[in-house]
Design a protein around this motif. Structure first.
Motif, PDB file in Angstrom:
ATOM      1  N   ASP A  10       0.866  -1.261  -0.134  1.00  0.00           N
ATOM      2  CA  ASP A  10      -0.014  -0.062   0.114  1.00  0.00           C
ATOM      3  C   ASP A  10       0.842   1.255   0.035  1.00  0.00           C
ATOM      4  O   ASP A  10       0.899   2.039   0.964  1.00  0.00           O
ATOM      5  CB  ASP A  10      -0.885  -0.098   1.262  1.00  0.00           C
ATOM      6  CG  ASP A  10      -2.090   1.111   1.329  1.00  0.00           C
ATOM      7  OD1 ASP A  10      -1.942   1.778   0.094  1.00  0.00           O
ATOM      8  OD2 ASP A  10      -2.608   1.434   2.525  1.00  0.00           O
ATOM      9  N   LYS A  38      -5.703   1.033   4.343  1.00  0.00           N
ATOM     10  CA  LYS A  38      -5.810  -0.510   4.277  1.00  0.00           C
ATOM     11  C   LYS A  38      -6.892  -1.120   3.496  1.00  0.00           C
ATOM     12  O   LYS A  38      -6.903  -2.048   2.917  1.00  0.00           O
ATOM     13  CB  LYS A  38      -5.858  -0.830   5.773  1.00  0.00           C
ATOM     14  CG  LYS A  38      -6.146  -2.390   6.030  1.00  0.00           C
ATOM     15  CD  LYS A  38      -6.373  -2.588   7.477  1.00  0.00           C
ATOM     16  CE  LYS A  38      -6.419  -4.043   7.790  1.00  0.00           C
ATOM     17  NZ  LYS A  38      -6.836  -4.396   9.040  1.00  0.00           N
ATOM     18  N   ASP A  44       1.350  -8.603  10.070  1.00  0.00           N
ATOM     19  CA  ASP A  44       2.078  -8.158  11.229  1.00  0.00           C
ATOM     20  C   ASP A  44       1.888  -9.348  12.267  1.00  0.00           C
ATOM     21  O   ASP A  44       2.527  -9.193  13.455  1.00  0.00           O
ATOM     22  CB  ASP A  44       1.938  -6.768  11.828  1.00  0.00           C
ATOM     23  CG  ASP A  44       0.327  -6.736  12.328  1.00  0.00           C
ATOM     24  OD1 ASP A  44      -0.411  -7.738  12.150  1.00  0.00           O
ATOM     25  OD2 ASP A  44      -0.032  -5.660  12.808  1.00  0.00           O
ATOM     26  N   ARG A  64       2.428  -7.058  18.212  1.00  0.00           N
ATOM     27  CA  ARG A  64       2.999  -6.874  16.963  1.00  0.00           C
ATOM     28  C   ARG A  64       4.724  -7.097  16.931  1.00  0.00           C
ATOM     29  O   ARG A  64       5.088  -6.689  17.865  1.00  0.00           O
ATOM     30  CB  ARG A  64       2.890  -5.270  16.645  1.00  0.00           C
ATOM     31  CG  ARG A  64       2.921  -4.987  14.991  1.00  0.00           C
ATOM     32  CD  ARG A  64       2.285  -3.438  15.246  1.00  0.00           C
ATOM     33  NE  ARG A  64       1.808  -3.097  13.726  1.00  0.00           N
ATOM     34  CZ  ARG A  64       2.356  -3.024  12.516  1.00  0.00           C
ATOM     35  NH1 ARG A  64       3.784  -3.533  12.451  1.00  0.00           N
ATOM     36  NH2 ARG A  64       1.567  -2.986  11.722  1.00  0.00           N
ATOM     37  N   SER A  78       1.773   0.400  15.431  1.00  0.00           N
ATOM     38  CA  SER A  78       0.638   0.291  14.731  1.00  0.00           C
ATOM     39  C   SER A  78       0.609   1.406  13.409  1.00  0.00           C
ATOM     40  O   SER A  78       1.354   2.402  13.497  1.00  0.00           O
ATOM     41  CB  SER A  78      -0.556   0.810  15.412  1.00  0.00           C
ATOM     42  OG  SER A  78      -1.642   0.880  14.669  1.00  0.00           O
TER      43      SER A  78
HETATM   44  N1  UDP Z   1      -1.976  -1.061   6.405  1.00  0.00           N
HETATM   45  C1  UDP Z   1      -2.060  -1.015   5.279  1.00  0.00           C
HETATM   46  N2  UDP Z   1      -2.160   0.529   4.724  1.00  0.00           N
HETATM   47  C2  UDP Z   1      -2.372   1.501   5.889  1.00  0.00           C
HETATM   48  C3  UDP Z   1      -2.183   1.201   7.089  1.00  0.00           C
HETATM   49  C4  UDP Z   1      -2.106  -0.194   7.490  1.00  0.00           C
HETATM   50  O1  UDP Z   1      -1.989  -1.646   4.237  1.00  0.00           O
HETATM   51  O2  UDP Z   1      -2.222   2.561   5.462  1.00  0.00           O
HETATM   52  C5  UDP Z   1      -1.805  -2.637   6.780  1.00  0.00           C
HETATM   53  C6  UDP Z   1      -0.631  -2.974   7.768  1.00  0.00           C
HETATM   54  O3  UDP Z   1       0.487  -2.990   6.971  1.00  0.00           O
HETATM   55  C7  UDP Z   1      -1.120  -4.258   8.382  1.00  0.00           C
HETATM   56  C8  UDP Z   1      -2.403  -4.003   8.645  1.00  0.00           C
HETATM   57  O4  UDP Z   1      -2.866  -2.902   7.607  1.00  0.00           O
HETATM   58  O5  UDP Z   1      -0.758  -5.236   7.756  1.00  0.00           O
HETATM   59  C9  UDP Z   1      -2.871  -3.455   9.593  1.00  0.00           C
HETATM   60  O6  UDP Z   1      -2.384  -2.427  10.158  1.00  0.00           O
HETATM   61  P1  UDP Z   1      -1.710  -2.129  11.854  1.00  0.00           P
HETATM   62  O7  UDP Z   1      -1.018  -3.209  12.140  1.00  0.00           O
HETATM   63  O8  UDP Z   1      -0.931  -0.887  11.626  1.00  0.00           O
HETATM   64  O9  UDP Z   1      -3.208  -1.832  12.356  1.00  0.00           O
HETATM   65  P2  UDP Z   1      -3.694  -2.317  13.756  1.00  0.00           P
HETATM   66  O10 UDP Z   1      -3.056  -3.591  14.139  1.00  0.00           O
HETATM   67  O11 UDP Z   1      -3.104  -1.183  14.793  1.00  0.00           O
HETATM   68  O12 UDP Z   1      -4.955  -2.213  13.802  1.00  0.00           O
END
Ligand code: UDP
Ligand code: MG
Length: 328
Positions: A48, A79, A101, A205, A210
């Motif tokens: 992305d 995302k 992650d 993570r 995040s």
């Molecule tokens: N991600 C993405 N684009 C973004 C933000 C996040 O593709 O703009 C992906 C990130 O690489 C991961 C997934 O979405 O694989 C979840 O992101 P993150 O772990 O930061 O989110 P959280 O676990 O805090 O909800």
């Protein structure tokens, strides 16, 4: 694009933003679990618009794991759009969406696939039992968001994650929803179909923090609520009506005071009314403005994402880089 759209039994769609450090470990953990339950699969890694080495790592890892398809977006689209790019590029009979992650444990994949194969459900959702280690601010923010979302849209999303298995029929239904602004979890909830749930604890993570910024999360929350409910628009009508009733009583009382010769200067009342109606008018305008902006975004009809390159290992084993294409 047609060649890239292979039709395996299972596709794992993973959005990646700055996950170069996590990716090798993620794939090393993921692949054995997938292979234990399905041989005909494809892992669709969507970069992305990462600013680190994510794309390089994807192409590099495909030397060890030939069933990888890489899609590189021209910039960071978020995302939800990355997930959409991945889902639009597969004809798989079932698709699993998960984070890259390792916060979505791949151990659950065999169970998900078995439930799907048994025909019990077309959507198998992994539900967070514990939200993992989070800052109190994040936990509090998530609680407020879920409560507001439930009140306005009537949809309960507490504990829901984007770690899901979707049957082809569900993927098609989701792809049929043409709005530009996406809220994956809510939309999958909206399409219906029989569903099953599996509980999981969110692990820590493995590397990095995040990828969401506070502003990004607030924007997502606002957009999700307004995408799923027009209730905030009616809120100003309802409060307006409430204050109208109040105003009638106040008006009658004022008139009574005037005619009975007991009228005082009424300074406090005037100030209070001014403040109340000023803030109500402004916030109502704000709500209307937000919806207007959303309509504007949709009407513009821009693509949800733009692809800069794609990469997949064809069955012959030779790699292939494709020309840029746009989503419809
Ligand atoms: N991600 C993405 N684009 C973004 C933000 C996040 O593709 O703009 C992906 C990130 O690489 C991961 C997934 O979405 O694989 C979840 O992101 P993150 O772990 O930061 O989110 P959280 O676990 O805090 O909800
Ligand atoms: Mg995460």
């Amino acid at each position: 694009m047609t060649e890239l759209k292979s039709s395996p039994e299972l596709a794992i769609v993973v959005p990646l933003y700055g996950e170069a450090a996590n990716l090798p470990n993620f794939l090393k953990t993921l692949i054995p679990f997938v292979e234990s339950v399905c041989k005909d699969y494809r892992v669709i890694l969507v970069d992305d618009g990462s600013t680190d080495e994510t794309w390089l790592t994807i192409t590099d890892q495909s030397r060890y794991y030939p069933k990888i398809t890489g899609i590189r977006l021209s910039r960071n689209f978020g995302k939800e759009c990355a997930l959409c790019a991945g889902l639009e590029h597969t004809h798989a009979q079932a698709a699993i969406t998960m984070d890259g992650d390792l916060q979505h444990p791949p151990e659950l994949i065999p169970e998900m696939v078995n439930i799907w194969r048994s025909g019990q459900a077309k959507v198998i959702e992994a539900v967070k039992r514990e939200r993992g280690i989070e800052s109190p601010l994040n936990r509090f923010g998530a609680r407020i968001f879920y409560t507001v979302f439930r009140i306005f849209s009537g949809v309960k999303l507490d504990g829901m994650s984007d770690f899901k298995l979707l049957d082809r029929q569900v993927v098609e239904a989701w792809l049929g929803m043409k709005e530009r602004s996406l809220f994956y979890r809510g939309m999958i909830n909206w399409v219906g179909f029989p569903r099953a749930q599996i509980d999981f604890d969110v692990p820590i993570r493995i590397s990095g923090g995040s990828r969401w910024s506070l502003l990004g999360l607030i924007r997502l929350a606002l957009n999700s609520v307004t995408a799923f409910s027009s209730a905030p628009l009616h809120l100003s009508t309802i409060t307006g009506l409430g204050f109208f009733i109040f105003a009638v009583f106040l008006g009658l009382q004022t008139l009574y005071m005037k005619f009975s010769g007991k009228a005082v200067s009424g300074f406090t009342t005037v100030i209070l009314l001014l403040l109340i109606f000023g803030s109500l008018t402004l916030s109502s305008l704000g709500i209307i403005g937000h919806y207007l902006a959303r309509i504007y975004e949709e009407v513009k009809g821009r693509p949800r994402y733009i692809i800069s390159e794609t990469f997949s290992q064809p069955r012959s084993g030779e790699s292939r880089i494709e020309k840029p294409q746009m989503a419809e």
